[in-house]
Motif scaffolding. Structure first.
Motif, PDB file in Angstrom:
ATOM      1  N   ARG A  50      -0.880  -1.197  -9.997  1.00 31.54           N
ATOM      2  CA  ARG A  50      -1.779  -0.619  -9.001  1.00 31.54           C
ATOM      3  C   ARG A  50      -1.746   0.907  -9.040  1.00 31.54           C
ATOM      4  O   ARG A  50      -2.774   1.571  -8.900  1.00 31.54           O
ATOM      5  N   ARG A  51      -0.578   1.473  -9.281  1.00 32.11           N
ATOM      6  CA  ARG A  51      -0.479   2.937  -9.387  1.00 32.11           C
ATOM      7  C   ARG A  51      -1.303   3.440 -10.563  1.00 32.11           C
ATOM      8  O   ARG A  51      -1.944   4.485 -10.478  1.00 32.11           O
ATOM      9  N   GLN A  52      -1.268   2.728 -11.679  1.00 30.80           N
ATOM     10  CA  GLN A  52      -2.025   3.137 -12.852  1.00 30.80           C
ATOM     11  C   GLN A  52      -3.525   3.067 -12.607  1.00 30.80           C
ATOM     12  O   GLN A  52      -4.288   3.862 -13.143  1.00 30.80           O
ATOM     13  N   ALA A  53      -3.939   2.089 -11.806  1.00 29.50           N
ATOM     14  CA  ALA A  53      -5.359   1.907 -11.537  1.00 29.50           C
ATOM     15  C   ALA A  53      -5.893   2.926 -10.515  1.00 29.50           C
ATOM     16  O   ALA A  53      -7.102   3.129 -10.441  1.00 29.50           O
ATOM     17  N   ALA A  54      -4.983   3.521  -9.775  1.00 30.41           N
ATOM     18  CA  ALA A  54      -5.434   4.449  -8.706  1.00 30.41           C
ATOM     19  C   ALA A  54      -5.840   5.792  -9.258  1.00 30.41           C
ATOM     20  O   ALA A  54      -5.516   6.252 -10.254  1.00 30.41           O
ATOM     21  N   TYR A  97      12.073  -5.215  -2.735  1.00 29.23           N
ATOM     22  CA  TYR A  97      11.834  -5.235  -4.171  1.00 29.23           C
ATOM     23  C   TYR A  97      10.629  -4.387  -4.555  1.00 29.23           C
ATOM     24  O   TYR A  97      10.691  -3.615  -5.508  1.00 29.23           O
ATOM     25  N   LEU A  98       9.523  -4.512  -3.827  1.00 26.89           N
ATOM     26  CA  LEU A  98       8.334  -3.760  -4.227  1.00 26.89           C
ATOM     27  C   LEU A  98       8.521  -2.267  -4.026  1.00 26.89           C
ATOM     28  O   LEU A  98       7.899  -1.461  -4.707  1.00 26.89           O
ATOM     29  N   ALA A  99       9.402  -1.891  -3.100  1.00 32.04           N
ATOM     30  CA  ALA A  99       9.685  -0.474  -2.876  1.00 32.04           C
ATOM     31  C   ALA A  99      10.861   0.007  -3.718  1.00 32.04           C
ATOM     32  O   ALA A  99      11.317   1.135  -3.569  1.00 32.04           O
ATOM     33  N   ASP A 100      11.347  -0.854  -4.607  1.00 38.05           N
ATOM     34  CA  ASP A 100      12.483  -0.553  -5.480  1.00 38.05           C
ATOM     35  C   ASP A 100      13.732  -0.193  -4.676  1.00 38.05           C
ATOM     36  O   ASP A 100      14.449   0.751  -4.984  1.00 38.05           O
ATOM     37  N   LEU A 101      13.974  -0.983  -3.634  1.00 37.43           N
ATOM     38  CA  LEU A 101      15.163  -0.843  -2.794  1.00 37.43           C
ATOM     39  C   LEU A 101      16.017  -2.099  -2.926  1.00 37.43           C
ATOM     40  O   LEU A 101      15.542  -3.132  -3.386  1.00 37.43           O
ATOM     41  N   VAL A 102      17.246  -2.008  -2.512  1.00 36.88           N
ATOM     42  CA  VAL A 102      18.163  -3.145  -2.563  1.00 36.88           C
ATOM     43  C   VAL A 102      18.073  -3.902  -1.242  1.00 36.88           C
ATOM     44  O   VAL A 102      18.197  -3.294  -0.176  1.00 36.88           O
ATOM     45  N   TRP A 142       7.393  -7.839  -8.551  1.00 40.62           N
ATOM     46  CA  TRP A 142       6.892  -6.930  -7.510  1.00 40.62           C
ATOM     47  C   TRP A 142       6.731  -5.521  -8.073  1.00 40.62           C
ATOM     48  O   TRP A 142       5.732  -4.845  -7.805  1.00 40.62           O
ATOM     49  N   GLN A 143       7.699  -5.074  -8.840  1.00 41.52           N
ATOM     50  CA  GLN A 143       7.614  -3.729  -9.411  1.00 41.52           C
ATOM     51  C   GLN A 143       6.441  -3.625 -10.384  1.00 41.52           C
ATOM     52  O   GLN A 143       5.788  -2.585 -10.455  1.00 41.52           O
ATOM     53  N   SER A 144       6.165  -4.686 -11.102  1.00 39.43           N
ATOM     54  CA  SER A 144       5.030  -4.695 -12.019  1.00 39.43           C
ATOM     55  C   SER A 144       3.713  -4.567 -11.261  1.00 39.43           C
ATOM     56  O   SER A 144       2.808  -3.840 -11.688  1.00 39.43           O
ATOM     57  N   LEU A 145       3.597  -5.267 -10.138  1.00 39.97           N
ATOM     58  CA  LEU A 145       2.386  -5.164  -9.323  1.00 39.97           C
ATOM     59  C   LEU A 145       2.183  -3.739  -8.815  1.00 39.97           C
ATOM     60  O   LEU A 145       1.060  -3.205  -8.854  1.00 39.97           O
ATOM     61  N   VAL A 146       3.239  -3.135  -8.344  1.00 44.74           N
ATOM     62  CA  VAL A 146       3.162  -1.761  -7.832  1.00 44.74           C
ATOM     63  C   VAL A 146       2.782  -0.804  -8.966  1.00 44.74           C
ATOM     64  O   VAL A 146       1.889   0.036  -8.812  1.00 44.74           O
ATOM     65  N   ALA A 147       3.432  -0.943 -10.118  1.00 43.67           N
ATOM     66  CA  ALA A 147       3.143  -0.062 -11.252  1.00 43.67           C
ATOM     67  C   ALA A 147       1.705  -0.213 -11.731  1.00 43.67           C
ATOM     68  O   ALA A 147       1.036   0.791 -12.019  1.00 43.67           O
ATOM     69  N   HIS A 154       0.829  -1.203   0.000  1.00 40.25           N
ATOM     70  CA  HIS A 154       0.000   0.000   0.000  1.00 40.25           C
ATOM     71  C   HIS A 154       0.869   1.261   0.000  1.00 40.25           C
ATOM     72  O   HIS A 154       0.651   2.180  -0.803  1.00 40.25           O
ATOM     73  N   HIS A 155       1.851   1.293   0.869  1.00 38.70           N
ATOM     74  CA  HIS A 155       2.706   2.483   0.968  1.00 38.70           C
ATOM     75  C   HIS A 155       3.610   2.637  -0.256  1.00 38.70           C
ATOM     76  O   HIS A 155       3.897   3.761  -0.670  1.00 38.70           O
ATOM     77  N   ALA A 156       4.050   1.530  -0.830  1.00 39.49           N
ATOM     78  CA  ALA A 156       4.877   1.607  -2.040  1.00 39.49           C
ATOM     79  C   ALA A 156       4.059   2.176  -3.197  1.00 39.49           C
ATOM     80  O   ALA A 156       4.550   3.008  -3.962  1.00 39.49           O
ATOM     81  N   VAL A 157       2.810   1.741  -3.311  1.00 42.31           N
ATOM     82  CA  VAL A 157       1.934   2.259  -4.364  1.00 42.31           C
ATOM     83  C   VAL A 157       1.744   3.765  -4.200  1.00 42.31           C
ATOM     84  O   VAL A 157       1.767   4.515  -5.170  1.00 42.31           O
ATOM     85  N   ARG A 158       1.623   4.210  -2.973  1.00 39.76           N
ATOM     86  CA  ARG A 158       1.422   5.632  -2.692  1.00 39.76           C
ATOM     87  C   ARG A 158       2.746   6.401  -2.619  1.00 39.76           C
ATOM     88  O   ARG A 158       2.757   7.585  -2.346  1.00 39.76           O
ATOM     89  N   ASN A 159       3.847   5.693  -2.854  1.00 43.17           N
ATOM     90  CA  ASN A 159       5.182   6.292  -2.849  1.00 43.17           C
ATOM     91  C   ASN A 159       5.503   6.950  -1.498  1.00 43.17           C
ATOM     92  O   ASN A 159       6.055   8.044  -1.440  1.00 43.17           O
ATOM     93  N   GLU A 160       5.162   6.244  -0.440  1.00 36.29           N
ATOM     94  CA  GLU A 160       5.378   6.717   0.924  1.00 36.29           C
ATOM     95  C   GLU A 160       6.588   5.990   1.517  1.00 36.29           C
ATOM     96  O   GLU A 160       6.456   5.047   2.294  1.00 36.29           O
ATOM     97  N   GLY A 161       7.752   6.448   1.126  1.00 36.12           N
ATOM     98  CA  GLY A 161       8.996   5.787   1.487  1.00 36.12           C
ATOM     99  C   GLY A 161       9.250   5.678   2.981  1.00 36.12           C
ATOM    100  O   GLY A 161       9.753   4.659   3.461  1.00 36.12           O
TER     101      GLY A 161
END
Length: 82
Positions: A78-82, A46-51, A71-76, A11-18
């Protein structure tokens, strides 16, 4: 507990809440300290695009790049759908 942390991190990764993702990573690091369920910690990275941590013992069947991409695909998506 692990699944709730993973869902919250997504949820936070989708909202870019690092900052919120980093808080979750801290809790997951504590929960996985013994090595059990350590893949959750890597997955959140991975889903937050971190190492993931350099000392991670997780070995992904298809390799970390494929897992990161999923994971990045799932986040992307979901971001598009929001």
């Amino acid at each position: 507990m692990f699944l709730l942390e993973l869902a919250a991190a997504f949820h936070h990764a989708v909202r870019n809440e690092g900052d919120a993702v980093h808080e979750i990573l801290g809790r997951l690091a504590e929960l996985t300290r013994g090595g059990d369920h350590a893949y959750y910690l890597d997955a959140v990275h991975y889903l937050a695009d971190l190492v993931p941590p350099a000392d991670s013992t997780v070995r992904w069947t298809e390799g970390p790049d494929a897992v990161r991409d999923r994971w990045q695909s799932l986040v992307a998506t979901r971001r598009q759908a929001a």
